[in-house]
Write a protein that holds these residues in place. Structure first.
Motif, PDB file in Angstrom:
ATOM      1  N   HIS A 144      39.752  -9.845  14.555  1.00 49.61           N
ATOM      2  CA  HIS A 144      38.427 -10.253  14.087  1.00 49.61           C
ATOM      3  C   HIS A 144      37.426 -10.159  15.241  1.00 49.61           C
ATOM      4  O   HIS A 144      37.747  -9.674  16.344  1.00 49.61           O
ATOM      5  CB  HIS A 144      38.479 -11.672  13.520  1.00 49.61           C
ATOM      6  N   ASP A 145      36.192 -10.633  15.003  1.00 48.25           N
ATOM      7  CA  ASP A 145      35.118 -10.509  15.998  1.00 48.25           C
ATOM      8  C   ASP A 145      35.447 -11.183  17.324  1.00 48.25           C
ATOM      9  O   ASP A 145      34.981 -10.751  18.380  1.00 48.25           O
ATOM     10  CB  ASP A 145      33.814 -11.116  15.448  1.00 48.25           C
ATOM     11  N   LYS A 169      35.023  -2.483  15.573  1.00 50.95           N
ATOM     12  CA  LYS A 169      33.960  -3.131  14.782  1.00 50.95           C
ATOM     13  C   LYS A 169      33.179  -2.090  13.978  1.00 50.95           C
ATOM     14  O   LYS A 169      32.795  -2.336  12.826  1.00 50.95           O
ATOM     15  CB  LYS A 169      33.038  -3.926  15.700  1.00 50.95           C
ATOM     16  N   LYS A 178      37.182  -2.396  21.245  1.00 49.05           N
ATOM     17  CA  LYS A 178      36.668  -3.385  20.305  1.00 49.05           C
ATOM     18  C   LYS A 178      35.399  -2.860  19.622  1.00 49.05           C
ATOM     19  O   LYS A 178      35.191  -3.075  18.422  1.00 49.05           O
ATOM     20  CB  LYS A 178      36.384  -4.709  21.023  1.00 49.05           C
TER      21      LYS A 178
END
Length: 281
Positions: A234-235, A254, A250
């Protein structure tokens, strides 16, 4: 009824010096040694056991879980090779025997092979074979086009990768439909792409209607398909964790999940991303 290679309900009749005497429907009794269970039982207890045969050929039982059951195909490791054949580790005390006559290729200690478990008609003993094709049928199919199925990755062919469908049929994933590394013996979910007039089956790993989004997004989508529709990134995930798991940064991750989200293929939650279920998935 106490068919070897299957799980059966039984009742503990007696606790003896070296194990338990089990009684089955019809009055048949089977002895289960103490070393075939890690539980304590009392007479009258109802339990479930796996039936197999000891070194003398007599039926015996265990509460331990084997990695393969009767008429099933699983990936097993060769524990030992002798002058008589190979012995496979299948999770219980007595190894599973595969004679040389039932080996597609000579087996080697430490290697893993897909094995089918059956009862040999002559010896009436549980036996393994790697000649799996004998037990797969094209005459009567139990699947239909676009159906979601269970796959076991089998051997390579000139056209792509052969797979075992629902433990019953042989199928083919064409090279053009392979977007990830497929390893021998791996289990995957897939979809029946086409059933040909001769009952040959074409398989795809992606549901119908999926359109390619991009290499990174496609990779994440395939991971979701094979991971029960969930990925725990996740973030706030550590960039190093993302790179180790997905081999991408990352920022790239995203961007890729953003593409999937805009296509309504995933939903993004605080604990990760989830595949959006469709009528074809």
């Amino acid at each position: 009824m106490s068919t070897p290679g299957t799980f059966q309900k039984t009742t503990v009749k007696l606790k003896q010096k070296d194990g338990y005497l089990l009684e089955f429907d019809g009055g048949k009794t089977i002895f289960m040694p103490f070393n075939d269970t890690d539980k304590e039982f009392d007479p009258g207890d109802s339990i479930e056991v796996f039936i197999y045969q000891d070194n003398t050929g007599l039926d015996t039982a265990t509460t331990f879980q084997p990695t393969i059951t009767l008429n099933q195909i699983e990936l097993l490791e060769v524990k030992e090779v002798t002058q008589h054949g190979a012995f496979m580790d299948w999770g219980i005390s007595k190894d599973l025997f595969i004679p040389f006559s039932e080996q597609s290729n000579r087996m080697m200690e430490g290697r893993k092979n897909l094995v089918y478990l059956y009862i040999d008609r002559k010896s009436e003993r549980l036996t393994g074979t790697t000649k799996i094709e004998r037990y797969l049928t094209e005459k009567t199919l139990t699947v239909k086009e676009k159906e979601k199925v269970d796959l076991i990755i089998w051997n390579k062919s000139d056209l792509g990768r052969n797979v075992i469908i629902n433990q019953k049929h042989e199928g083919l994933i064409y090279e053009d439909d392979i977007f990830q590394n497929l390893r021998y013996g791996e289990k995957h979910k897939g979809f029946i792409k086409q059933i040909r007039p001769d009952n040959k089956i074409d398989v795809t790993l992606r549901p119908f209607g999926y359109e390619k989004v991009g290499p990174n997004a496609d990779k994440i989508y395939d991971i979701l398909l094979q991971g029960d529709g969930y990925l725990d990134l996740h973030d706030k995930s550590n960039p190093d964790h993302i790179r180790a798991r997905l081999e991408m940064s990352k920022k790239t991750y995203k961007k890729a999940i953003g593409l999937l989200y805009r296509k309504d293929l995933i939903r993004i939650e605080d604990d990760g991303i989830y595949l959006v279920e469709s009528e074809n998935s």
